[in-house]
Motif scaffolding. Structure first.
Motif, PDB file in Angstrom:
ATOM      1  N   MET A  53       0.831  -1.210   0.000  1.00 34.32           N
ATOM      2  CA  MET A  53       0.000   0.000   0.000  1.00 34.32           C
ATOM      3  C   MET A  53       0.864   1.258   0.000  1.00 34.32           C
ATOM      4  O   MET A  53       0.558   2.224  -0.695  1.00 34.32           O
ATOM      5  N   ASP A  54       1.916   1.260   0.784  1.00 35.75           N
ATOM      6  CA  ASP A  54       2.757   2.462   0.860  1.00 35.75           C
ATOM      7  C   ASP A  54       3.418   2.772  -0.480  1.00 35.75           C
ATOM      8  O   ASP A  54       3.665   3.927  -0.811  1.00 35.75           O
ATOM      9  N   ARG A  55       3.679   1.717  -1.258  1.00 35.23           N
ATOM     10  CA  ARG A  55       4.253   1.951  -2.593  1.00 35.23           C
ATOM     11  C   ARG A  55       3.183   2.401  -3.589  1.00 35.23           C
ATOM     12  O   ARG A  55       3.498   2.886  -4.658  1.00 35.23           O
ATOM     13  N   GLY A  56       1.908   2.173  -3.245  1.00 33.61           N
ATOM     14  CA  GLY A  56       0.818   2.566  -4.141  1.00 33.61           C
ATOM     15  C   GLY A  56       0.406   1.464  -5.090  1.00 33.61           C
ATOM     16  O   GLY A  56      -0.354   1.690  -6.031  1.00 33.61           O
ATOM     17  N   GLU A  57       0.889   0.248  -4.823  1.00 35.47           N
ATOM     18  CA  GLU A  57       0.522  -0.882  -5.690  1.00 35.47           C
ATOM     19  C   GLU A  57      -0.781  -1.516  -5.202  1.00 35.47           C
ATOM     20  O   GLU A  57      -1.214  -1.267  -4.076  1.00 35.47           O
ATOM     21  N   LEU A  58      -1.356  -2.381  -6.035  1.00 36.56           N
ATOM     22  CA  LEU A  58      -2.600  -3.043  -5.642  1.00 36.56           C
ATOM     23  C   LEU A  58      -2.312  -4.256  -4.766  1.00 36.56           C
ATOM     24  O   LEU A  58      -1.393  -5.030  -5.032  1.00 36.56           O
ATOM     25  N   VAL A  59      -3.132  -4.427  -3.760  1.00 37.72           N
ATOM     26  CA  VAL A  59      -3.123  -5.614  -2.909  1.00 37.72           C
ATOM     27  C   VAL A  59      -3.738  -6.756  -3.736  1.00 37.72           C
ATOM     28  O   VAL A  59      -4.485  -6.505  -4.687  1.00 37.72           O
ATOM     29  N   THR A  60      -3.448  -8.006  -3.376  1.00 46.95           N
ATOM     30  CA  THR A  60      -3.941  -9.118  -4.213  1.00 46.95           C
ATOM     31  C   THR A  60      -5.473  -9.180  -4.249  1.00 46.95           C
ATOM     32  O   THR A  60      -6.154  -8.840  -3.278  1.00 46.95           O
ATOM     33  N   ASP A  61      -5.971  -9.671  -5.372  1.00 45.32           N
ATOM     34  CA  ASP A  61      -7.424  -9.840  -5.531  1.00 45.32           C
ATOM     35  C   ASP A  61      -7.982 -10.717  -4.407  1.00 45.32           C
ATOM     36  O   ASP A  61      -9.047 -10.437  -3.860  1.00 45.32           O
ATOM     37  N   GLU A 121      -3.263  17.693  -6.763  1.00 43.08           N
ATOM     38  CA  GLU A 121      -3.553  18.769  -5.807  1.00 43.08           C
ATOM     39  C   GLU A 121      -4.443  18.262  -4.670  1.00 43.08           C
ATOM     40  O   GLU A 121      -4.213  18.553  -3.499  1.00 43.08           O
ATOM     41  N   ARG A 122      -5.437  17.456  -5.024  1.00 39.76           N
ATOM     42  CA  ARG A 122      -6.353  16.952  -3.993  1.00 39.76           C
ATOM     43  C   ARG A 122      -5.637  16.014  -3.024  1.00 39.76           C
ATOM     44  O   ARG A 122      -5.825  16.085  -1.809  1.00 39.76           O
ATOM     45  N   ILE A 123      -4.819  15.130  -3.583  1.00 41.43           N
ATOM     46  CA  ILE A 123      -4.172  14.114  -2.733  1.00 41.43           C
ATOM     47  C   ILE A 123      -3.127  14.745  -1.818  1.00 41.43           C
ATOM     48  O   ILE A 123      -3.041  14.411  -0.638  1.00 41.43           O
ATOM     49  N   THR A 124      -2.353  15.673  -2.354  1.00 44.47           N
ATOM     50  CA  THR A 124      -1.269  16.210  -1.536  1.00 44.47           C
ATOM     51  C   THR A 124      -1.812  17.142  -0.439  1.00 44.47           C
ATOM     52  O   THR A 124      -1.115  17.409   0.531  1.00 44.47           O
ATOM     53  N   GLY A 125      -3.064  17.625  -0.587  1.00 46.41           N
ATOM     54  CA  GLY A 125      -3.627  18.513   0.446  1.00 46.41           C
ATOM     55  C   GLY A 125      -4.555  17.808   1.405  1.00 46.41           C
ATOM     56  O   GLY A 125      -5.164  18.419   2.278  1.00 46.41           O
ATOM     57  N   ARG A 126      -4.667  16.497   1.270  1.00 46.04           N
ATOM     58  CA  ARG A 126      -5.695  15.783   2.044  1.00 46.04           C
ATOM     59  C   ARG A 126      -5.237  15.426   3.458  1.00 46.04           C
ATOM     60  O   ARG A 126      -4.109  15.049   3.696  1.00 46.04           O
ATOM     61  N   PHE A 127      -6.147  15.518   4.429  1.00 40.37           N
ATOM     62  CA  PHE A 127      -5.912  14.960   5.763  1.00 40.37           C
ATOM     63  C   PHE A 127      -7.253  14.516   6.337  1.00 40.37           C
ATOM     64  O   PHE A 127      -8.314  14.916   5.827  1.00 40.37           O
ATOM     65  N   THR A 128      -7.208  13.638   7.340  1.00 37.33           N
ATOM     66  CA  THR A 128      -8.460  13.123   7.909  1.00 37.33           C
ATOM     67  C   THR A 128      -8.409  13.147   9.435  1.00 37.33           C
ATOM     68  O   THR A 128      -7.323  13.196  10.027  1.00 37.33           O
ATOM     69  N   CYS A 129      -9.574  13.090  10.022  1.00 33.52           N
ATOM     70  CA  CYS A 129      -9.651  12.988  11.482  1.00 33.52           C
ATOM     71  C   CYS A 129      -9.376  11.536  11.876  1.00 33.52           C
ATOM     72  O   CYS A 129     -10.056  10.622  11.381  1.00 33.52           O
ATOM     73  N   ARG A 160      -2.197  12.359   8.027  1.00 32.83           N
ATOM     74  CA  ARG A 160      -2.060  12.232   6.568  1.00 32.83           C
ATOM     75  C   ARG A 160      -1.640  10.812   6.222  1.00 32.83           C
ATOM     76  O   ARG A 160      -0.954  10.166   7.013  1.00 32.83           O
ATOM     77  N   ARG A 161      -2.058  10.321   5.065  1.00 31.39           N
ATOM     78  CA  ARG A 161      -1.756   8.943   4.684  1.00 31.39           C
ATOM     79  C   ARG A 161      -0.327   8.807   4.167  1.00 31.39           C
ATOM     80  O   ARG A 161       0.152   9.673   3.434  1.00 31.39           O
ATOM     81  N   PRO A 162       0.359   7.687   4.507  1.00 23.16           N
ATOM     82  CA  PRO A 162       1.735   7.494   4.045  1.00 23.16           C
ATOM     83  C   PRO A 162       1.843   7.348   2.520  1.00 23.16           C
ATOM     84  O   PRO A 162       2.906   7.614   1.961  1.00 23.16           O
ATOM     85  N   ASP A 163       0.722   6.963   1.855  1.00 23.02           N
ATOM     86  CA  ASP A 163       0.801   6.815   0.388  1.00 23.02           C
ATOM     87  C   ASP A 163       0.369   8.091  -0.342  1.00 23.02           C
ATOM     88  O   ASP A 163       0.247   8.093  -1.548  1.00 23.02           O
ATOM     89  N   ASP A 164       0.135   9.177   0.399  1.00 26.51           N
ATOM     90  CA  ASP A 164      -0.226  10.446  -0.237  1.00 26.51           C
ATOM     91  C   ASP A 164       1.016  11.268  -0.542  1.00 26.51           C
ATOM     92  O   ASP A 164       1.132  12.439  -0.128  1.00 26.51           O
ATOM     93  N   ASN A 165       1.982  10.676  -1.200  1.00 29.35           N
ATOM     94  CA  ASN A 165       3.179  11.417  -1.633  1.00 29.35           C
ATOM     95  C   ASN A 165       3.332  11.208  -3.137  1.00 29.35           C
ATOM     96  O   ASN A 165       2.693  10.324  -3.716  1.00 29.35           O
ATOM     97  N   GLU A 166       4.201  12.020  -3.743  1.00 32.00           N
ATOM     98  CA  GLU A 166       4.235  12.045  -5.205  1.00 32.00           C
ATOM     99  C   GLU A 166       4.598  10.691  -5.829  1.00 32.00           C
ATOM    100  O   GLU A 166       3.960  10.267  -6.798  1.00 32.00           O
TER     101      GLU A 166
END
Ligand code: AP5
Length: 215
Positions: A53-61, A121-129, A160-166
């Motif tokens: 997930m941190d690399r941004g790849e898909l988890v297995t089906d 723009e949306r991803i790099t500015g995102r944060f959650t409670c 912020r999510r660890p996978d929300d980087n460029e």
């Protein structure tokens, strides 16, 4: 009514799913949220998927289909919102079979179209409670009081999510175009597809989704 929200990372699937839960009483099934919960609780599966997930790849089906299968007996009289699932043709076939086995149908697939620059723009500015999961954005959706969640009132819980980087985002976009975008044709051919412009403001997008779903 069971629906899929389909779109690239940052298209606004989670934002609109939360709204539909609040307004329509639907049940959101987000495989991304389920996988993050597994990581937080430290299950074997959570540890297994963390680096992927941190690399941004898909988890297995196999893993994500299993997660969804476990949830389909939940009480959802107003319907399920599948958010971030399915993401491959194998997952789409599995969802069809699972719904059929429960005597349920899929009413619509809402494709949220947003161009790649806006996604970054949306991803790099995102944060959650961290307490209730409500989503915010540095520019588009700030909390009323800085550092305090509008929804649950928790303070100092924003994260912020660890996978929300460029780098990870580039990989997530690649996975979307390679593995997930074929689902657009798949559901068009099944006469389930509703296309909406996801570039407008959050309320405008909400209005388009409601119209597409006759809500
Ligand atoms: P997942 O959690 O599903 O992430 P994603 O698909 O990349 O989607 P996001 O949550 O990033 O975006 P979103 O469309 O929900 O946008 P949001 O509403 O937050 O998956 C994460 C990872 O888990 C995957 O990379 C993969 O590893 C794994 N995974 C999950 N499911 C899987 C599966 N089925 N198979 C295999 N692997 C799987 O909005 C983004 C931001 O924009 C927010 O800040 C929001 O406030 C803002 N915003 C929203 N709408 C608007 C608007 N209209 N205007 C302006 N700002 C807006």
């Amino acid at each position: 009514m069971n629906i899929i929200l389909l779109g690239p990372p940052g298209a606004g699937k989670g934002t609109q799913a939360h709204r539909l839960v609040a307004e329509q009483g639907m049940v959101q099934l987000s495989t991304g949220d389920m996988l993050r919960a597994a990581r937080t609780s430290g299950t074997e599966m959570g540890k297994q998927v963390a680096a992927v997930m941190d690399r941004g790849e898909l988890v297995t089906d196999e893993i994500v289909i299993g997660l969804i299968a476990e949830q389909l007996d939940s009480d959802a009289s107003s319907g399920f919102i599948f958010d971030g699932f399915p993401r491959t043709l194998t997952q789409a076939d599995a969802l069809g079979a699972l719904l059929e086995s429960k005597g349920q149908t899929l009413e619509a697939v809402v494709e949220m179209q947003v161009d790649d620059e806006a996604l970054v723009e949306r991803i790099t500015g995102r944060f959650t409670c961290g307490a209730c999961g409500t989503g915010y954005h540095d520019s588009f959706k700030k909390p009323d009081v800085e550092g305090k969640c509008d929804n649950c009132g928790a303070e100092g819980t924003f994260k912020r999510r660890p996978d929300d980087n460029e780098d990870a985002l580039r990989t997530r976009l690649f996975a979307y175009y390679k593995d997930t975008s074929p689902l657009i044709g798949y559901y068009y051919a099944k006469d389930k597809l509703k296309r909406i412009d996801g570039l407008g403001e959050i309320e405008e997008v909400a209005g388009q989704i409601n119209t597409a779903l006759d809500l």
